[in-house]
Enzyme design. Structure first.
Site, PDB file in Angstrom:
ATOM      1  CD  GLU A   1     -65.082  15.724  43.149  1.00 46.04           C
ATOM      2  OE1 GLU A   1     -66.026  15.978  42.770  1.00 46.04           O
ATOM      3  OE2 GLU A   1     -64.074  16.667  43.812  1.00 46.04           O
TER       4      GLU A   1
ATOM      5  CB  CYS B   1     -71.706  12.626  38.253  1.00 43.87           C
ATOM      6  SG  CYS B   1     -70.534  14.038  37.535  1.00 43.87           S
TER       7      CYS B   1
HETATM    8  P1  NAD Z   1     -66.553   2.622  38.053  1.00 43.57           P
HETATM    9  O1  NAD Z   1     -67.355   1.460  37.873  1.00 43.57           O
HETATM   10  O2  NAD Z   1     -65.767   2.957  36.703  1.00 43.57           O
HETATM   11  O3  NAD Z   1     -65.763   2.563  39.250  1.00 43.57           O
HETATM   12  C1  NAD Z   1     -65.051   3.746  39.645  1.00 43.57           C
HETATM   13  C2  NAD Z   1     -63.379   3.331  39.811  1.00 43.57           C
HETATM   14  O4  NAD Z   1     -63.762   2.366  40.949  1.00 43.57           O
HETATM   15  C3  NAD Z   1     -63.298   2.477  38.517  1.00 43.57           C
HETATM   16  O5  NAD Z   1     -61.845   2.995  38.566  1.00 43.57           O
HETATM   17  C4  NAD Z   1     -63.147   0.937  39.314  1.00 43.57           C
HETATM   18  O6  NAD Z   1     -62.024   0.393  38.858  1.00 43.57           O
HETATM   19  C5  NAD Z   1     -63.045   1.403  40.887  1.00 43.57           C
HETATM   20  N1  NAD Z   1     -63.536   0.245  41.669  1.00 43.57           N
HETATM   21  C6  NAD Z   1     -64.782  -0.627  41.259  1.00 43.57           C
HETATM   22  N2  NAD Z   1     -64.876  -1.485  42.162  1.00 43.57           N
HETATM   23  C7  NAD Z   1     -63.936  -1.341  43.186  1.00 43.57           C
HETATM   24  C8  NAD Z   1     -63.623  -1.658  44.490  1.00 43.57           C
HETATM   25  N3  NAD Z   1     -64.313  -2.735  45.210  1.00 43.57           N
HETATM   26  N4  NAD Z   1     -62.483  -1.095  45.182  1.00 43.57           N
HETATM   27  C9  NAD Z   1     -61.826  -0.150  44.783  1.00 43.57           C
HETATM   28  N5  NAD Z   1     -62.181   0.505  43.477  1.00 43.57           N
HETATM   29  C10 NAD Z   1     -63.123  -0.006  42.955  1.00 43.57           C
HETATM   30  O7  NAD Z   1     -67.785   3.918  38.012  1.00 43.57           O
HETATM   31  P2  NAD Z   1     -68.926   3.645  38.825  1.00 43.57           P
HETATM   32  O8  NAD Z   1     -68.774   3.694  39.991  1.00 43.57           O
HETATM   33  O9  NAD Z   1     -69.970   3.129  38.184  1.00 43.57           O
HETATM   34  O10 NAD Z   1     -69.317   5.356  38.596  1.00 43.57           O
HETATM   35  C11 NAD Z   1     -70.448   5.996  38.443  1.00 43.57           C
HETATM   36  C12 NAD Z   1     -70.757   6.742  39.575  1.00 43.57           C
HETATM   37  O11 NAD Z   1     -69.833   7.645  39.737  1.00 43.57           O
HETATM   38  C13 NAD Z   1     -72.108   7.677  39.549  1.00 43.57           C
HETATM   39  O12 NAD Z   1     -72.748   7.608  40.930  1.00 43.57           O
HETATM   40  C14 NAD Z   1     -71.679   9.063  39.268  1.00 43.57           C
HETATM   41  O13 NAD Z   1     -72.739   9.895  39.641  1.00 43.57           O
HETATM   42  C15 NAD Z   1     -70.302   9.029  39.738  1.00 43.57           C
HETATM   43  N6  NAD Z   1     -69.557   9.945  39.289  1.00 43.57           N
HETATM   44  C16 NAD Z   1     -69.376  11.067  40.103  1.00 43.57           C
HETATM   45  C17 NAD Z   1     -68.632  12.066  39.357  1.00 43.57           C
HETATM   46  C18 NAD Z   1     -68.067  13.257  39.947  1.00 43.57           C
HETATM   47  O14 NAD Z   1     -67.313  14.290  39.427  1.00 43.57           O
HETATM   48  N7  NAD Z   1     -68.851  13.880  41.209  1.00 43.57           N
HETATM   49  C19 NAD Z   1     -68.300  12.084  37.879  1.00 43.57           C
HETATM   50  C20 NAD Z   1     -68.568  10.865  37.317  1.00 43.57           C
HETATM   51  C21 NAD Z   1     -68.993   9.898  38.043  1.00 43.57           C
END
Ligand code: NAD
Length: 468
Positions: free
Chosen positions: A210, A244
């Site tokens: 997602e 998102c």
């Molecule tokens: P985040 O930084 O919280 O990371 C998401 C998860 O990935 C966290 O639990 C984090 O601990 C884990 N993570 C971080 N680095 C990692 C690694 N190297 N290896 C494994 N896991 C790791 O969130 P984010 O990535 O900043 O989220 C924002 C993005 O998520 C945006 O692009 C947003 O559009 C997208 N998003 C999508 C949805 C959807 O439903 N499609 C919903 C919310 C956010």
């Protein structure tokens, strides 16, 4: 305390015991999840406020109620979701029982993001519980207060042998991903999704991704500018733009932009007053690092800031901002904005806007605002995205009877409601045969002959059932 692999092993041995299989068990856990949400509404509101200064109203709507509705929906429908789905038969299988049985996958991992820190974990969890899995839940470490609350509440309400919360940042999650899971459900950025997929490939684990992207909002043809401004401003600045599915940028004609801007200013004043930093209804950016990224985008844009543009690092505040004269190669168009900044690009026809979109990655949602149904239809038919909504934005994702998910770069797979149950189920093709019609079976055994193949073709043709 158990190590990560001990947790996974504990859940695996529970799964093997078959305890999660009966409907009564799954339903019981969903009822407990419902109590968790009901008993802790105030704690949830406080935790999400600590993380994002999210207004109580927005938390109730987008964290508590959306999740509660999902649990209700699952409790009401789990019985029918678990029923076998009967399949059409041909003459050769007429006496058999042919159906699809949804079976749980096993031990699954749900990794959440910080922007809707409860919803993005608990909605997938509902699907995973309903489908009969054991679940490791990994909240985002960035939304610290909600992470702590989830880690406290889940073991209090749900079976500790079946569901576990593992906390940690990037390094811990990478270590966790070394364990074997039967499915990984990841919400977050595209960059991390690549790492998740690499880790999943080691065990050939299927994934649901997602992800994000830049959701456009096209405004063409006749339109009620005040109503359009209200819906656009609400969807964009809800959770300070950290959604998102937030409209990332607007595409419209110069004339539409000029008529829309005064309406947007008026609505911003109505919603957040002339001093939005004092409004309790505007959330904050999640961390100083995320705040700096957004302020840096504003520094680098060649567009003209016509509303807002100011920020305060200490408070992680950024004013609702509108930028015009933005070109397609501007800094604001290079990445998902994920904050309270709305660029408006002027493109003189809907066809040219569609052409522009067709050259980009497929977004999580496409929005079109227009009173003209031909415009809505054209945009819907000629673009592709995870979801689509006309004359509004964001709210299509709140209906559990619609699947939610991306396509292409915005994600793989979908969930919510029945689709959440399906995401965590294997569709097992089942054929229960008896010993009758052995003569018919004889058609497939050697010695082979042309006559046998003629008969076989007849009995296995899709139309052969209608002859019976
Ligand atoms: P985040 O930084 O919280 O990371 C998401 C998860 O990935 C966290 O639990 C984090 O601990 C884990 N993570 C971080 N680095 C990692 C690694 N190297 N290896 C494994 N896991 C790791 O969130 P984010 O990535 O900043 O989220 C924002 C993005 O998520 C945006 O692009 C947003 O559009 C997208 N998003 C999508 C949805 C959807 O439903 N499609 C919903 C919310 C956010």
């Amino acid at each position: 305390m158990d190590t990560q692999s001990q947790v996974v092993e504990r859940l695996r041995s529970t799964f093997r015991s078959g305890v999660t299989l009966p409907e009564a068990f799954r339903r019981g856990q969903l009822v407990k999840l419902m109590s968790m949400l009901k008993d802790n509404e105030e704690h949830i509101v406080k935790a999400v406020h600590k993380d994002l200064a999210k207004p109580k109203f927005e938390t109730i709507l987008s964290e508590v109620d959306i999740v509660t509705n999902e649990v209700h929906h699952a409790i009401a429908n789990i019985s029918s979701w678990m029923q076998p789905e009967y399949a059409a038969k041909n003459l050769a299988t007429k006496l058999d029982d042919c159906f699809i049985q949804r079976e749980p996958l096993g031990v699954v991992l749900v990794i959440g993001a910080w922007n809707y820190p409860l919803q993005l974990l608990i909605v997938p969890l509902v699907g995973a519980i309903a489908a009969g899995n054991c679940v490791v839940i990994k909240p985002s470490e960035i939304s610290t207060a909600t992470e702590a609350l989830i880690a406290e509440l889940i073991p209090k309400y749900l079976s500790e042998d079946c569901y576990a919360v593992v906390r940690g940042g990037a390094e811990d999650t990478e270590a966790l991903l070394k364990n074997r899971f039967d499915h990984i459900f990841y919400t977050g950025s595209q960059a991390v999704a690549r790492r998740v997929m690499q880790a999943a490939s080691v065990h050939l684990t299927p994934v649901t991704l997602e992800l994000g992207g830049k959701c456009p909002c096209l405004i063409y043809g006749r339109i009620d500018f005040k109503a359009a401004a209200r819906r656009l401003v609400w969807a964009k600045f809800f959770n300070a733009g950290q959604s998102c599915v937030a409209p990332d940028y607007v595409l419209c004609t110069t004339a539409t932009r000029d008529a829309l801007l005064p309406a947007v200013r008026e609505v911003l004043d109505e919603f957040y007053t002339q001093e939005p930093k004092n409004s309790p209804d505007l959330a904050r950016i999640v961390s100083p690092r995320h705040w700096s990224r957004l302020m840096d985008l504003l520094k680098r844009t060649s567009g003209k800031v016509v509303v807002g543009g100011t920020g305060n690092q200490e408070d992680k505040y950024i004013a609702p901002t509108v930028v015009v004269d933005v070109a397609d190669d501007d800094a604001l168009m290079a990445e998902e904005i994920f904050g309270p900044i709305l660029p408006i690009l002027t493109v003189e026809s809907v066809e040219k806007s569609i052409e522009l979109l067709r050259g980009k990655e497929k977004p999580l949602a496409v929005y079109v605002f227009s009173d003209e149904s031909s415009v809505v239809k054209t945009v819907m038919e000629r673009t592709s995205s995870g979801g689509f909504c006309s004359n509004d934005a964001i709210i299509h994702m709140a209906l559990p009877s619609l699947p939610f998910g991306g396509v292409g770069a915005s994600g793989w797979g979908s969930y919510h409601g029945h689709w959440g149950f399906d995401a965590f189920s294997h569709r097992r093709a089942c054929m229960l045969r008896g010993w009758a019609l052995e003569r018919l079976n004889g058609l497939r055994y050697p010695p082979y002959s042309d006559e046998k193949i003629r008969w076989l073709r007849w009995t296995t043709a899709p139309s052969s059932c209608s002859l019976m």
